[in-house]
Design a protein around this motif. Structure first.
Motif, PDB file in Angstrom:
ATOM      1  N   GLN A 155       0.830  -1.199   0.000  1.00 28.42           N
ATOM      2  CA  GLN A 155       0.000   0.000   0.000  1.00 28.42           C
ATOM      3  C   GLN A 155       0.866   1.252   0.000  1.00 28.42           C
ATOM      4  N   ASP A 156       0.283   2.340  -0.480  1.00 25.22           N
ATOM      5  CA  ASP A 156       0.811   3.695  -0.291  1.00 25.22           C
ATOM      6  C   ASP A 156       2.047   4.030  -1.115  1.00 25.22           C
ATOM      7  N   TYR A 157       2.425   3.223  -2.104  1.00 24.14           N
ATOM      8  CA  TYR A 157       3.382   3.716  -3.093  1.00 24.14           C
ATOM      9  C   TYR A 157       2.603   4.560  -4.096  1.00 24.14           C
ATOM     10  N   ILE A 158       3.263   5.496  -4.754  1.00 27.34           N
ATOM     11  CA  ILE A 158       2.535   6.502  -5.534  1.00 27.34           C
ATOM     12  C   ILE A 158       2.619   6.280  -7.045  1.00 27.34           C
ATOM     13  N   GLY A 159       3.184   5.170  -7.477  1.00 30.75           N
ATOM     14  CA  GLY A 159       3.237   4.908  -8.909  1.00 30.75           C
ATOM     15  C   GLY A 159       4.149   3.740  -9.221  1.00 30.75           C
ATOM     16  N   ILE A 160       4.246   3.406 -10.510  1.00 33.27           N
ATOM     17  CA  ILE A 160       5.179   2.380 -10.965  1.00 33.27           C
ATOM     18  C   ILE A 160       5.895   2.898 -12.210  1.00 33.27           C
ATOM     19  N   GLU A 161       7.005   2.245 -12.542  1.00 35.71           N
ATOM     20  CA  GLU A 161       7.691   2.564 -13.792  1.00 35.71           C
ATOM     21  C   GLU A 161       7.004   1.825 -14.936  1.00 35.71           C
ATOM     22  N   VAL A 162       6.461   2.575 -15.885  1.00 38.46           N
ATOM     23  CA  VAL A 162       5.888   1.944 -17.076  1.00 38.46           C
ATOM     24  C   VAL A 162       6.972   1.684 -18.112  1.00 38.46           C
ATOM     25  N   TYR A 163       8.072   2.463 -18.049  1.00 38.44           N
ATOM     26  CA  TYR A 163       9.184   2.252 -18.981  1.00 38.44           C
ATOM     27  C   TYR A 163      10.504   2.497 -18.276  1.00 38.44           C
ATOM     28  N   PRO A 191      -0.522   6.612 -11.127  1.00 40.15           N
ATOM     29  CA  PRO A 191       0.216   7.116 -12.292  1.00 40.15           C
ATOM     30  C   PRO A 191       1.449   6.268 -12.551  1.00 40.15           C
ATOM     31  N   ALA A 192       2.120   6.532 -13.671  1.00 45.92           N
ATOM     32  CA  ALA A 192       3.321   5.763 -14.027  1.00 45.92           C
ATOM     33  C   ALA A 192       4.362   6.688 -14.647  1.00 45.92           C
ATOM     34  N   ILE A 193       5.634   6.306 -14.458  1.00 47.76           N
ATOM     35  CA  ILE A 193       6.742   7.140 -14.923  1.00 47.76           C
ATOM     36  C   ILE A 193       7.591   6.382 -15.940  1.00 47.76           C
ATOM     37  N   ALA A 194       8.335   7.134 -16.750  1.00 44.95           N
ATOM     38  CA  ALA A 194       9.358   6.582 -17.637  1.00 44.95           C
ATOM     39  C   ALA A 194      10.710   7.082 -17.147  1.00 44.95           C
ATOM     40  N   VAL A 195      11.713   6.202 -17.177  1.00 45.26           N
ATOM     41  CA  VAL A 195      13.015   6.542 -16.593  1.00 45.26           C
ATOM     42  C   VAL A 195      14.154   5.983 -17.440  1.00 45.26           C
ATOM     43  N   ASP A 196      15.353   6.517 -17.194  1.00 48.46           N
ATOM     44  CA  ASP A 196      16.576   5.960 -17.780  1.00 48.46           C
ATOM     45  C   ASP A 196      17.114   4.810 -16.935  1.00 48.46           C
ATOM     46  N   ASP A 197      17.240   5.030 -15.613  1.00 48.06           N
ATOM     47  CA  ASP A 197      17.909   4.083 -14.713  1.00 48.06           C
ATOM     48  C   ASP A 197      19.366   3.911 -15.151  1.00 48.06           C
ATOM     49  N   THR A 198      20.058   5.038 -15.290  1.00 45.27           N
ATOM     50  CA  THR A 198      21.428   5.033 -15.819  1.00 45.27           C
ATOM     51  C   THR A 198      22.353   4.120 -15.034  1.00 45.27           C
ATOM     52  N   HIS A 199      23.085   3.264 -15.745  1.00 49.42           N
ATOM     53  CA  HIS A 199      24.100   2.399 -15.151  1.00 49.42           C
ATOM     54  C   HIS A 199      25.450   2.708 -15.811  1.00 49.42           C
ATOM     55  N   LYS A 200      26.122   1.702 -16.296  1.00 40.39           N
ATOM     56  CA  LYS A 200      27.464   1.885 -16.864  1.00 40.39           C
ATOM     57  C   LYS A 200      27.443   2.323 -18.326  1.00 40.39           C
ATOM     58  N   ASP A 201      26.320   2.174 -19.006  1.00 38.73           N
ATOM     59  CA  ASP A 201      26.228   2.541 -20.414  1.00 38.73           C
ATOM     60  C   ASP A 201      25.831   4.008 -20.538  1.00 38.73           C
ATOM     61  N   SER A 230       0.232  14.653 -11.668  1.00 37.27           N
ATOM     62  CA  SER A 230       0.159  15.805 -12.555  1.00 37.27           C
ATOM     63  C   SER A 230       1.374  15.840 -13.486  1.00 37.27           C
ATOM     64  N   TYR A 231       1.447  14.839 -14.355  1.00 36.14           N
ATOM     65  CA  TYR A 231       2.548  14.708 -15.298  1.00 36.14           C
ATOM     66  C   TYR A 231       2.186  13.664 -16.342  1.00 36.14           C
ATOM     67  N   TYR A 232       2.994  13.568 -17.382  1.00 40.39           N
ATOM     68  CA  TYR A 232       2.901  12.416 -18.274  1.00 40.39           C
ATOM     69  C   TYR A 232       4.309  11.899 -18.533  1.00 40.39           C
ATOM     70  N   ALA A 233       4.405  10.635 -18.931  1.00 41.13           N
ATOM     71  CA  ALA A 233       5.694   9.981 -19.143  1.00 41.13           C
ATOM     72  C   ALA A 233       5.976   9.876 -20.631  1.00 41.13           C
ATOM     73  N   SER A 234       7.277   9.872 -20.989  1.00 42.70           N
ATOM     74  CA  SER A 234       7.609   9.806 -22.412  1.00 42.70           C
ATOM     75  C   SER A 234       9.010   9.246 -22.631  1.00 42.70           C
ATOM     76  N   SER A 235       9.172   8.628 -23.798  1.00 42.32           N
ATOM     77  CA  SER A 235      10.504   8.296 -24.300  1.00 42.32           C
ATOM     78  C   SER A 235      10.755   9.019 -25.616  1.00 42.32           C
ATOM     79  N   GLY A 236       9.876   9.989 -25.944  1.00 43.43           N
ATOM     80  CA  GLY A 236      10.039  10.749 -27.185  1.00 43.43           C
ATOM     81  C   GLY A 236       8.871  11.657 -27.532  1.00 43.43           C
TER      82      GLY A 236
END
Length: 335
Positions: A155-163, A191-201, A230-236
């Motif tokens: 319970q009580d998390y505010i979203g998930i990563e869609v990408y 709601p859902a977010i899009a992220v990089d999750d930057t690692h070594k690349d 109050s946002y939208y997610a995108s990869s482009g």
């Protein structure tokens, strides 16, 4: 036995109230006042598994037009003093996991001294992050083999990563839209977010982000917009407008080869260009059993944009004629 039954009923009622309360707090950003800000929410540095240090990472994102960057190294926060100003925010966060859950937790706006033991119960972890002033988003559900049951237990998390770009480019497991829709169909209007999750690349930068709407560029305003969707997610692609009017959902966007609408269960609609190579808008008539609708835009490069779910009221699917008739009936009743 009666005590157990009463306990189960009470737990289910509290869970339902929590879901309802969160759903009531969701806002359509296209109906809100404010300005759009490009935000990166899942960024690692050499403090953990990233390829560059904090200063280089922030400079890299600023050069690509980002105004908000959450630095979310694994288990460790960073000293971000001096990086924020009136035009840019660097905000601390963490990526955490626990032996009690298969989920990874993206913790946003966490204090420097926040630490956990690795066998902390997952719900307690979420609760303590919230008590510290932060919020939790479930990271890369598909990559982690997360089930719907895993997600419903918390319970009580505010979203998930869609990408998640690093999961997409590394293992082709970056899209978690099925997990998202399963939650929505269960009444978890998140709601859902899009992220990089930057690692070594170092090439995986600015491949996933959100456009967040706030009245001012402050940590408090950003966190409030994250909580309210109050946002939208995108990869482009860019979503220019999304609204519900006269029983239809309408979207305007940058050039696309496909626009999808998703509603409860099997409800939805796909739009593709007919007489041209692209489309920039679509309209879909909502049925009476639509509880929510979300939109997805796909461009010629295969990049996506995702609106957050818009909750549908009964008046949203009434025609103007029916609305006028109902208003007239209300006037007569008041007389």
């Amino acid at each position: 036995m009666n005590y157990l039954i009463r306990f189960c009923i009470s737990f289910l009622c509290l869970a339902s109230l929590s879901i309802y309360a969160h759903a009531q707090g969701l806002f359509n950003p296209f109906e809100q006042a404010g300005s759009w800000h490009k935000a990166a929410l899942h960024v690692h540095t050499t403090t953990s598994v990233g390829d560059v240090n904090v200063a280089e990472s922030i400079a890299r994102y600023k050069s690509k037009g980002f105004e908000v960057v959450f630095v979310t190294d694994k288990t460790k926060t960073n000293d971000l003093s001096g990086f924020s100003n009136e035009k840019f925010l660097a905000i601390n966060g963490l990526e955490l996991s626990t032996t009690t859950s298969p989920c990874h937790f993206l913790c946003l706006n966490t204090p420097r001294d926040l630490k956990f033991v690795n066998d902390i119960p997952a719900q307690q972890l979420i609760n303590e992050v919230k008590r510290s002033g932060g919020e939790v988003i479930i990271a890369h559900p598909y990559w982690n083999n997360i089930t719907l049951q895993n997600l419903l237990e918390l319970q009580d998390y505010i979203g998930i990563e869609v990408y998640n770009a690093v999961c997409d480019n590394g293992t082709a497991r970056g899209y978690s839209d099925v997990h998202w829709d399963q939650l929505l169909n269960k009444g978890r209007y998140l709601p859902a977010i899009a992220v990089d999750d930057t690692h070594k690349d170092g090439r995986i930068v600015a491949l996933g982000w959100i456009l967040i709407k706030t009245k001012e560029l402050t940590v408090e305003a950003v966190m409030n917009s994250l909580r309210s969707g109050s946002y939208y997610a995108s990869s482009g692609p860019i979503i220019e407008n999304l609204k519900i009017e006269n029983g239809f959902v309408n979207i305007k966007c940058s050039s696309a080869v496909q626009i999808n609408f998703f509603a409860a269960a099997h409800l939805g609609r796909v739009f593709r260009p007919k007489d041209s190579n692209s489309l920039t808008q679509a309209q879909w008539k909502l049925s009476s059993n639509c509880r929510f609708v979300r939109a997805e835009v796909i461009d010629a490069q295969g990049r996506h944009a995702w609106s957050n779910p818009v909750l549908i009221k009964s008046t949203d699917i009434q025609s103007d004629k029916l609305k006028k008739r109902n208003r007239g009936n209300n006037v007569k009743q008041n007389k």
